[in-house]
Design a protein around this motif. Structure first.
Motif: not given
Length: 110
Positions: A30-36
């Motif tokens: 479920k990480a967003q593109q920024n990895g968060y």
């Protein structure tokens, strides 16, 4: 430079503009593109011992989006169940009050 090598690094955790805590975990599904990833999702998954299923929603009982203690989180099976759990009593009370006014012949005032 990324991560700890970046001089702006703040430990991989921040509060977004909506008040949710986000944690850096680029390998999470479920990480967003920024990895968060939303921290309350990680806490709920740890509570359940599994990843959240598609459609499941995590709710903050005290409505504080940054309070991700396990005892403050509830997992609902769907958006509909989440909405009903949160709003049903309020909507039902308004409906009942409107019906009561109709039966007594009163008019609704705003």
């Amino acid at each position: 430079m990324m991560g700890e090598r970046n001089p702006a690094w703040k430990g991989g955790r921040y509060v977004d503009d909506k008040g949710y805590v986000r944690v850096r975990m680029p390998s999470h599904p479920k990480a967003q593109q920024n990895g968060y990833v939303l921290e309350h999702v990680l806490v709920a998954e740890a509570m359940l011992g599994r990843q959240l299923l598609p459609g499941e929603e995590v709710h903050h009982i005290n409505r504080d989006r940054a309070d991700n203690r396990p005892e403050n989180l509830t997992v609902y099976p769907s958006h509909r169940e989440h909405w009903m759990g949160e709003h049903y009593e309020t909507v039902a009370a308004a409906r009942d009050a409107a019906n009561s006014r109709k039966r007594s012949g009163g008019s609704a005032q705003v």
